[in-house]
Each structure stands twice: as C-alpha cells, then as structure tokens.
Design an enzyme around this catalytic site. Structure first.
Site, PDB file in Angstrom:
ATOM      1  N   CYS A  77       0.826  -1.154   0.137  1.00 18.18           N
ATOM      2  CA  CYS A  77       0.082  -0.112   0.218  1.00 18.18           C
ATOM      3  C   CYS A  77       0.861   1.399  -0.058  1.00 18.18           C
ATOM      4  O   CYS A  77       0.332   2.370  -0.501  1.00 18.18           O
ATOM      5  CB  CYS A  77      -1.019  -0.060   1.154  1.00 18.18           C
ATOM      6  SG  CYS A  77      -1.885  -1.461   1.345  1.00 18.18           S
ATOM      7  N   GLY A 108      -7.314 -13.856   1.400  1.00 16.27           N
ATOM      8  CA  GLY A 108      -6.717 -12.639   0.583  1.00 16.27           C
ATOM      9  C   GLY A 108      -7.490 -12.395  -0.694  1.00 16.27           C
ATOM     10  O   GLY A 108      -8.577 -12.644  -1.199  1.00 16.27           O
ATOM     11  N   ASP A 109      -6.597 -11.517  -1.541  1.00 19.68           N
ATOM     12  CA  ASP A 109      -7.312 -11.013  -3.037  1.00 19.68           C
ATOM     13  C   ASP A 109      -7.659 -12.198  -3.859  1.00 19.68           C
ATOM     14  O   ASP A 109      -8.377 -12.020  -4.842  1.00 19.68           O
ATOM     15  CB  ASP A 109      -6.189 -10.414  -3.731  1.00 19.68           C
ATOM     16  CG  ASP A 109      -5.652  -8.984  -3.083  1.00 19.68           C
ATOM     17  OD1 ASP A 109      -6.692  -8.679  -2.157  1.00 19.68           O
ATOM     18  OD2 ASP A 109      -4.948  -8.257  -3.743  1.00 19.68           O
TER      19      ASP A 109
HETATM   20  P1  FAD Z   1      -0.445 -10.168  -1.660  1.00 22.66           P
HETATM   21  O1  FAD Z   1      -0.247  -9.144  -0.595  1.00 22.66           O
HETATM   22  O2  FAD Z   1      -0.479  -9.587  -3.078  1.00 22.66           O
HETATM   23  O3  FAD Z   1       0.716 -11.322  -1.677  1.00 22.66           O
HETATM   24  C1  FAD Z   1       0.768 -12.230  -2.542  1.00 22.66           C
HETATM   25  C2  FAD Z   1       1.903 -12.934  -2.588  1.00 22.66           C
HETATM   26  O4  FAD Z   1       2.117 -14.242  -3.207  1.00 22.66           O
HETATM   27  C3  FAD Z   1       2.884 -12.064  -3.822  1.00 22.66           C
HETATM   28  O5  FAD Z   1       3.824 -11.764  -3.269  1.00 22.66           O
HETATM   29  C4  FAD Z   1       3.299 -13.052  -4.995  1.00 22.66           C
HETATM   30  O6  FAD Z   1       4.568 -12.883  -5.545  1.00 22.66           O
HETATM   31  C5  FAD Z   1       3.035 -14.460  -4.237  1.00 22.66           C
HETATM   32  N1  FAD Z   1       2.800 -15.616  -5.054  1.00 22.66           N
HETATM   33  C6  FAD Z   1       1.724 -15.754  -5.859  1.00 22.66           C
HETATM   34  N2  FAD Z   1       1.749 -16.924  -6.637  1.00 22.66           N
HETATM   35  C7  FAD Z   1       2.706 -17.524  -6.041  1.00 22.66           C
HETATM   36  C8  FAD Z   1       3.201 -18.825  -6.299  1.00 22.66           C
HETATM   37  N3  FAD Z   1       2.806 -19.643  -6.874  1.00 22.66           N
HETATM   38  N4  FAD Z   1       4.308 -19.159  -5.527  1.00 22.66           N
HETATM   39  C9  FAD Z   1       4.883 -18.473  -4.622  1.00 22.66           C
HETATM   40  N5  FAD Z   1       4.579 -17.365  -4.300  1.00 22.66           N
HETATM   41  C10 FAD Z   1       3.264 -16.646  -5.118  1.00 22.66           C
HETATM   42  N6  FAD Z   1      -5.122  -2.340   0.299  1.00 22.66           N
HETATM   43  C11 FAD Z   1      -5.569  -1.609   1.141  1.00 22.66           C
HETATM   44  O7  FAD Z   1      -6.421  -1.933   1.930  1.00 22.66           O
HETATM   45  N7  FAD Z   1      -5.534  -0.053   1.007  1.00 22.66           N
HETATM   46  C12 FAD Z   1      -4.533   0.514   0.268  1.00 22.66           C
HETATM   47  O8  FAD Z   1      -4.309   1.678   0.482  1.00 22.66           O
HETATM   48  C13 FAD Z   1      -3.985  -0.489  -0.612  1.00 22.66           C
HETATM   49  N8  FAD Z   1      -3.107   0.249  -1.567  1.00 22.66           N
HETATM   50  C14 FAD Z   1      -2.378  -0.572  -2.466  1.00 22.66           C
HETATM   51  C15 FAD Z   1      -1.439  -0.258  -3.276  1.00 22.66           C
HETATM   52  C16 FAD Z   1      -0.847  -1.045  -4.258  1.00 22.66           C
HETATM   53  C17 FAD Z   1       0.112  -0.332  -5.121  1.00 22.66           C
HETATM   54  C18 FAD Z   1      -1.253  -2.318  -4.514  1.00 22.66           C
HETATM   55  C19 FAD Z   1      -0.605  -3.246  -5.352  1.00 22.66           C
HETATM   56  C20 FAD Z   1      -2.073  -2.900  -3.505  1.00 22.66           C
HETATM   57  C21 FAD Z   1      -2.762  -2.141  -2.509  1.00 22.66           C
HETATM   58  N9  FAD Z   1      -3.838  -2.565  -1.679  1.00 22.66           N
HETATM   59  C22 FAD Z   1      -4.115  -1.881  -0.786  1.00 22.66           C
HETATM   60  C23 FAD Z   1      -4.144  -3.975  -1.788  1.00 22.66           C
HETATM   61  C24 FAD Z   1      -3.607  -5.136  -0.782  1.00 22.66           C
HETATM   62  O9  FAD Z   1      -2.223  -4.775  -1.043  1.00 22.66           O
HETATM   63  C25 FAD Z   1      -3.943  -6.383  -1.172  1.00 22.66           C
HETATM   64  O10 FAD Z   1      -5.481  -6.580  -1.095  1.00 22.66           O
HETATM   65  C26 FAD Z   1      -3.038  -7.544  -0.251  1.00 22.66           C
HETATM   66  O11 FAD Z   1      -1.926  -7.246  -0.269  1.00 22.66           O
HETATM   67  C27 FAD Z   1      -3.529  -8.837  -0.754  1.00 22.66           C
HETATM   68  O12 FAD Z   1      -2.926  -9.725   0.266  1.00 22.66           O
HETATM   69  P2  FAD Z   1      -2.646 -10.941  -0.410  1.00 22.66           P
HETATM   70  O13 FAD Z   1      -1.991 -11.772   0.788  1.00 22.66           O
HETATM   71  O14 FAD Z   1      -4.032 -11.902  -0.926  1.00 22.66           O
HETATM   72  O15 FAD Z   1      -1.683 -10.805  -1.640  1.00 22.66           O
END
Ligand code: FAD
Length: 827
Positions: free
Chosen positions: A42, A282-283
């Site tokens: 973020c 997560g996402d």
């Molecule tokens: P992520 O945090 O994206 O982590 C997923 C990880 O899994 C990644 O590092 C990826 O490399 C890894 N991965 C994927 N597939 C594999 C695989 N097959 N093997 C090994 N590793 C793998 N949310 C808010 O609430 N407020 C904000 O202000 C906000 N700002 C944001 C700004 C930016 C620029 C971005 C990109 C996102 C923002 N978000 C914000 C969204 C928030 O970051 C995400 O909702 C959150 O990080 C989701 O968490 P996650 O664990 O699902 O995925």
C-alpha cells in the site's frame, strides 16, 4: 503438523505468524516467488512520489528476521507451480537454479494475491509502459523516472491506485493525464460523489479523459503514442497501467479447486476451499458480500490480514472461527481530498435491483464556528422498508476516516439509519459538532423514511419534463443572482409563506437551496400548506451543479495552458507579479467552514462596509467559492484581484469597485468592447459566417463569446464521438441531426449535400480555412465557445459529443458577457 503457505505478503505472512504463536511445534514453510516478504504494497505509490523517502521503510520484515522470529522457513524466489491433491504435495520451482522439487503438506494455505489486468492491446509491451503490483515494479518505475526524466505520464485507469499514482507522479513534477473508460473516476463511488473528485483534480492541473479507452500504443520517436478510442493520439514519456486486478487463481484452478464467477477461489466461512486440507485467503478468494448476498472479491489489505488470523486459528483449533465477509471499506488520499466508501454504492444497488433510497448531505468536519472546519459530503443508501444501511460514501478534507469507520461498523452490524441518529460520538468544537455528520446523515434519512420530507435527485431533474416540474429556489436574491438551475423561480425562504399563491398545485415542486437545509424548511411549509407533491433536491444546488457540469478537462496541456472550459482552474492562475496591494491595507475575513452561499454572503457584507478601492482578503473552504467569487465580482462591479487555492483553502483578494461603474454599464450596455454571437443555425454557410466574424473580432482585440443554442449545437460536435447514454428522444434527435461539423448543409442550394461539398472544395481552392480549422483558430485565440445547457437537455446532446474546449453555460453566462459587449449578433 506440516503447513505450507503460498505467498509471503499480507495474507501469507499474517497466517504464518499467528500459526507459530498458536503452535510452537509445527513445521511451517512459506513459498514466495518474489524476493521480498511482508512488505507494504500500500506504500509503494508514496515511495515512488518521495513521501516515503527510505526504500527500507517499505519492508516490515525481511525473510531472515521473519524466519528467525517465528522459527519458520521462508523460501523466497521459490514458486509453487502445481498442487497434487491426491499425494498432498506441491511442485516448487527454485527460480534461481531453475530446478523443481516437491514438498509435502498436511495443510496447504493459498494466499497468492491478485495480478494486474494487462489487456492484449497492440504495443502494450513496449519500453516505458508499467504496471504496479510489487517491489520490483516499483523499482523499475522509480529508476525510469530517475534516468529518463519523463515530463508527461499517461495513467490508464482512475481507480484508487491509479489516482494515488497520479498524485505521486504529479508530486515528482510530471504532467499527468488520466484515461478512464468509465464516465467517472473511482467506480465504488456514485457519479455525483465522483464529480466532487473531478472538480478537485481540475484544481490540481490533472488532465483526465472520461468515457475514453486506450486502443493501442505505438512508438513516436523517443516517446510513446497512446491512441484513444476517439482516434485521438496523445504522446507521452511514461505509461502506468492501473486498469484493475484479477485473482491469481490459476494454481487452484489447475488443481481442480472450486472457483466462482469472479474467478476467485470459493471458500466456506472457515476459509476452507473445496478441498478440506487446503485453505485460502486474501485477494484470491471470493466470498459472500454481507450486503448483497452475492459472492465478490475484496482487494484490500485489511480483510486479508484479518482473514490470516481467523484462518490460522481454524487450522490449529479446528474450524471454530467464522469469517463474516467484507463490506469493502476503502479510503484513499486524492491530493488534498480524502475519499472513502463502505458497503454498496447506490449505482450498484440499482444495477442489482436491490430496493434502496439514496440521500446526500453536505456538512463540515467540525463545528463551523471553530477555525479550520472543512467541507464534507456524505451519501448514504438504505432500504426503503426498515432503513437498513447498505452503503456510505464520503468525500472531504478532514475527519473522513473516522466517519467512514462508523458507517462501516453500522453496515456490518446490520444497523439502520435510525441507529445512525443515535450513534454516540466524542465532541468538542475542534473535532466534531454536537450532532456529528454521521448523526445528521441518519436524521435526514429518517425524515425521508417517515415521510417528513421527500427527495428528488439531480438526475431526475433532467429525466423529467420541465413542464411537469416547478423548480423553487429558496435562497436569497443575492444568491439567486449568482446562478441557479435553468428555469427556477426564486422565492427566498423567509418570504415563502407570503407567496404561496404563486406556486402551482398541478406540478411537482422541487425545492432547493445551497445544500438542502433551507429547502427542508421550505418543503415543510409547503407540505403543511396543502401542496401534495413537494420534494427536496438531495444535496441541493451543490450536488446539482457539481454533477451536471462537464466533468473531464481534456486538452489542458495541448497548448500548455489550462482549457477554457475549466473555470475552476483558470481561477488558480496566479498573478505572477503579485497583487498590487499594500499588505497593511487588506482587511482579512475568515469564511472557512461556511457552506455555500456563506462565503459569498460574508464577502458581500464585508464589501458593503468598505470604501471604494479598499481590499478584502477572504479565505473559504467551500469548493464552489472558486467559481462563485469570480461571478460575484463580475456581476457586482468589484475587482477580483486574485483567487488561489492551497489545500482545501481558497483565498480571494477583492477590491471594492465604484458603485456607479457597474450600474452605468448595465444601463446603456454599450460601453464594453467585447463581442457576443448567438449561433442558432447549423447551416454550413451561417456557421462559417459566425466564425469568420468571431475570429476577426478576436484578432482586433475583442473578447468574443459565441453561444451555441438549438441547431447551432451541431456546429461544435466532434467527428469521432465517444459512446454516450441517451434517452429515447435524445437518440431520435441524434439520428436526425448532423453528426458533426463535417455533415452540415448549406442554407440555400444544398442539393442533398452536393452544395456543401462544392462550397468546401471552392474554399480549399481559394485557400480559405475549413470550418473545423476556424473553430480551432477561434479556440486558440481565446474565443469562448459556450453550449447552451437548456438546448442540450432538450435535444439530448451530451458534453462529450463536442470538440474539446467547449464550455457549458446557461443564459446567465451569455447575458453576463453581453453586458460587456458592444457587438451582439444572432446568426
Ligand atoms: P499479496 O499481498 O499480493 O501477496 C501475494 C504474494 O503471493 C505475492 O508476493 C506473490 O509474489 C506471491 N505468489 C503468488 N503466486 C505464487 C506462487 N505460485 N508461488 C509463490 N508465491 C506466489 N489495500 C488496502 O486496503 N489499502 C491500500 O491503500 C492499498 N494500496 C495498495 C497499493 C498498491 C500499489 C497495491 C498493489 C495494492 C494495494 N492494496 C491496498 C491492496 C493490498 O495490498 C492487497 O489487498 C493485499 O496485499 C492482498 O493480500 P494477499 O496476501 O492476498 O496478496
């Protein structure tokens, strides 16, 4: 127990840490295909913009510190490429060596996040085009800026991240153009709320196109040519794609796990996938939205983190904790504004056919009498039967975060608008009012539900025939003079009881004032005086004006000056020599915190006390003051020396004019030197005559305004128009009228279009500019082209259909110009 976790950022790292805190003995391995774990995605836009100056501050943990603290294995640069559910193992590729290996699990956790959408547009992979999702993306963009020194960037997509990037790149000194396919920025907001953001972006010199898609990218020498759906091409140095994201669910799909319509992994309330040994968060997951009951994806860090804790608890203690879903509570800083939303917007509720009522209020961050109160607009949606809160949106400058959190909790707890009226809040003048904006939003909604008031939206005004409506402006005469809704009748609130016989009983009476407060009193008077159909215009004139004006401001960089259609920005042009006023001679007035028309009224009262030539410096925070102060000074014959904006604060310097000067000019109407023309016809020859005279007058130093009304609107239509929504009559008119200036016929000897073709050919032979060049020349020479709002409404013509640089105005705009003109022509 052996746990494998795919993904080491928001969801993955949180799950791992909680797992270890609950279970010291288990084996935990995190696989992360990138180089970094547990970083602040973020914060990435703010690092690019320089607000976060230290790159190291982005990393909450390193793989080493995290591994040591929690006694687990972090395998960075290791990608899980497939899942073998039968064998309960995963195939992993070590991205450094290229080798693959298998790793077994008892329980598997998937938190791979989302991936940016990158449509297969021609040229999308060329140098200088970036997406932003992780640290390497950030490093690439940052390095590009440092080495290539881009002067201009195109940001494609105006969601939360697109706008954060726009702000941060602007902060780096780069001119920003945003291209957005929708009719508004930030789609979780309703249009009328997004319009407030549009207005703010204009004051920041951000160019943005709405209803416009990118169709291709190509090389233009050292630059990138971005071709738009309108066929127009913009040359730029850098492109940021922030079109959206989609769940990175291919691993799950390949393994046969159930995914839904959104593409996300389907999980139950324990965050367990269709395989009981595999959990996801997560996402990447879709989950039932608590408001709509449909499955949706939430791309937010907060829910991902909270799910991590629930999920780890369920892994260790058995499925005990239920996830209740997310109401998509989001907040973003857009320059000086804070924009937040929770629940479901009125627009989406409508699309899903969920019965609801919307209500808008404009209020202040804290008590108006305490310095520093800033405007705040709130829109809520609720059910018509029991008033259950379904959604809330806030656009403001201060205190937005705490209000949106209150609304979010109310939605989560299935509270009603009646509950909002009673929410207890901490109050002292610097922080709030005795009735907090959240209470007020609830009280207005309660009035609607109980039939104490009925509301009409700004959109319904144009959707209804003007013959069926009686628009009643209950503001003061001074305010009415500054502009109102076309066709409105002014009866100031305090005189309303004396003029009831002037109000028709056979029409819908739409009562309005600045923001809706006085109109409510007006409605109550009328309703209790026997009028049956009385409505308060929701959000008052503020919402109507903001939402019904031209929203985009394309072409502001075309000549390196601000577009003529953009009154707000024009106002920010500073007098570089500085105002010629001795500082000690200025009377300071603070109108901050006052809602429209408060600042203008305070200005009028102050100027009334001054002697001719004396100067007042007034500060205000109502965004509309920027435009109003200019119009007020013009109308009253006072001199607006300068108007500037800094953050939410607008400062205007006004010198009192001679009382007689303005009246004299009104009397004979001939002491001006400007020229005004009304272009009523869409005959080619008449349009040519209009522009020949206008350009000639402009060349001789006159300020020229052309007012296009009825058929004249066809003269300024662009050739390649974006698709616009029209009602039936608008579509019929559209089919029958010329599509652009290229299709105009001659008033005589048109001969089914042959005449106009001959005319164009003769003009070309004689080296006379074609009509289209004349229009551009007029714009370049500062001729103001004003399209008549009323004619547009009647004929269903939309602002997006015009060539760039057209202002939209009412008859008041035209009359204001004629007062200064000694040449008035009707063509
Ligand atoms: P992520 O945090 O994206 O982590 C997923 C990880 O899994 C990644 O590092 C990826 O490399 C890894 N991965 C994927 N597939 C594999 C695989 N097959 N093997 C090994 N590793 C793998 N949310 C808010 O609430 N407020 C904000 O202000 C906000 N700002 C944001 C700004 C930016 C620029 C971005 C990109 C996102 C923002 N978000 C914000 C969204 C928030 O970051 C995400 O909702 C959150 O990080 C989701 O968490 P996650 O664990 O699902 O995925």
């Amino acid at each position: 127990m052996k746990y494998l976790i795919v993904g080491g950022v928001a969801g993955g790292a949180t799950t791992a840490a909680r797992l270890r805190r609950l279970d010291e003995k288990s084996e935990i391995i995190i696989f992360e295909r990138g180089e970094y774990i547990s970083y602040a995605n973020c914060g990435l836009p703010y690092y690019i913009g320089g607000t976060i100056s230290e790159r190291d501050n982005l990393f909450v943990q390193t793989p080493e510190t995290f591994g040591t603290r929690f006694n687990l294995e972090v395998r960075i640069l290791n990608e899980v490429v497939s899942i073998n559910r039968a064998e309960k193992n995963v195939l992993v590729k070590d991205l450094r060596s290229g080798e693959t290996y298998t790793e077994s699990y008892d329980r598997l956790v998937l938190s791979p996040g989302a991936e940016p959408v990158k449509p297969p547009l021609p040229g999308i992979n060329q140098k200088g085009i970036f997406t932003l999702r992780n640290v390497p993306d950030t490093d690439r963009i940052k390095q590009f800026i440092e080495t290539e020194h881009p002067r201009h960037v195109v940001v494609v997509g105006a969601g939360f991240i697109g706008l954060e990037m726009a702000e941060n790149l602007h902060q780096c000194g780069i001119k920003v153009t945003i291209i957005e396919m929708a009719e508004q920025v930030m789609t979780p907001l309703d249009y009328s709320m997004a319009a407030l953001v549009h207005q703010h972006l204009k004051t920041k010199n951000i160019e943005f196109y709405l209803n416009t898609a990118v169709s291709s990218f190509s090389k233009a020498a050292e630059r990138i040519a971005v071709t738009l759906s309108s066929s127009k091409t913009i040359e730029t140095d850098l492109v940021i794609l922030s079109i959206g994201v989609k769940p990175d669910s291919h691993l799950a799909k390949d393994a046969g796990l159930q995914t839904g319509k959104t593409g996300g992994i389907v999980v139950n309330e324990f965050l367990q996938t269709s395989d009981t040994d595999i959990y996801a968060l997560g996402d990447v997951i879709e989950f039932e939205n608590p408001v709509t009951g449909t499955r949706m994806i939430t791309y937010l860090a907060g829910p991902a983190n909270k799910q991590g804790r629930i999920l780890a608890d369920n892994l260790v203690k058995g499925n005990r904790k239920k996830y209740r879903g997310s109401t998509n509570t989001a907040i973003a800083k857009v320059f000086d504004l804070t924009v937040a939303s929770t629940g479901v917007s009125g627009k989406l509720l409508g699309e899903m056919n969920i019965p609801h009522i919307d209500s808008t209020i404009h209020t202040s961050s804290h008590a108006g009498y305490y310095p520093g109160a800033l405007p705040m607009s709130i829109k809520i949606s609720f059910t018509p039967d029991n008033g259950r809160l379904l959604g809330a949106q806030i656009v403001g400058f201060a205190g937005v975060d705490k209000r949106i959190d209150l609304f979010a909790e109310a939605i989560r707890e299935k509270s009603t608008v009646y509950d909002l009226t009673e929410i207890e809040h901490a109050y002292a003048p610097p922080y709030s009012s005795a009735k907090d904006p959240v209470n007020i939003a609830g009280m207005v909604a309660e009035n609607i539900l109980e039939g104490v008031t009925r509301t009409f939206s700004w959109r319904e005004i144009s959707e209804n025939s003007s013959e069926d409506l009686f628009l009643l402006d209950v503001r003061t005469r001074d305010e009415f003079q500054l502009g109102s809704i076309e066709g409105a009748v002014n009866i100031p609130l305090d005189e309303l009881r004396l003029h009831l016989d002037e109000i028709p009983h056979n029409k819908k009476i739409i009562v309005f004032c600045g923001v809706g407060l006085r109109a409510h009193v007006g409605c109550r008077i009328l309703m209790q005086s026997g009028f049956a159909e009385v409505y308060n215009l929701s959000g008052g004139l503020k919402t109507f004006e903001t939402a019904s004006q031209k929203q985009s401001n394309e072409d502001i960089f075309a000549h390196d000056y601000i577009g003529k259609d953009d009154l707000i920005y024009q106002g920010t042009q500073k007098n570089t020599a500085g105002p010629s006023v001795e500082p000690g001679k200025i009377l300071d007035v603070d109108a901050c915190g006052l809602q429209c028309p408060g600042p203008v009224l305070k200005l009028k009262q102050t100027v009334d006390q001054l002697k001719t030539g004396e100067v007042v410096r007034i500060k205000a925070t109502d965004a509309g003051f920027f435009k109003d102060v200019k119009a007020w000074a013009n109308i009253t014959g006072n001199e607006l020396i300068e108007v500037t904006s800094e953050g939410a604060e607008i400062t205007a310097l006004v010198r009192k004019g001679k009382p007689s000067a303005h009246k004299d000019s009104q009397k004979d109407g001939r002491n001006g030197s400007d020229a005004t023309l009304i272009c009523f016809s869409d005959d080619l020859d008449k349009a040519l005559a209009t522009f020949i005279i206008a350009n000639g007058a402009a060349a001789s130093g006159k300020k020229v305004t052309i007012f296009f009304t009825f058929w004249g609107l066809n003269v300024i239509k662009r050739q390649h128009k974006p698709a616009v929504k029209k009602d039936l009559f608008g579509k019929m008119f559209g089919m029958m009228m010329p599509q652009s200036s290229k299709n105009l016929g001659l008033s005589k000897m048109n001969m089914a279009g042959l005449g106009s073709k001959m005319m164009r050919k003769v003009m070309k032979n004689k080296q006379v500019d074609p009509l289209e060049s004349m229009i551009q020349t007029a714009l370049d020479n500062g001729v103001e082209l004003v399209a008549c709002q009323m004619s547009m409404d009647v004929m269903g013509v939309k602002a997006e259909e015009f060539v760039d640089g057209i202002q939209i105005g009412g008859v008041a705009t035209y009359l204001e110009q004629t007062e200064k003109a000694n040449l008035n022509l009707f063509i």
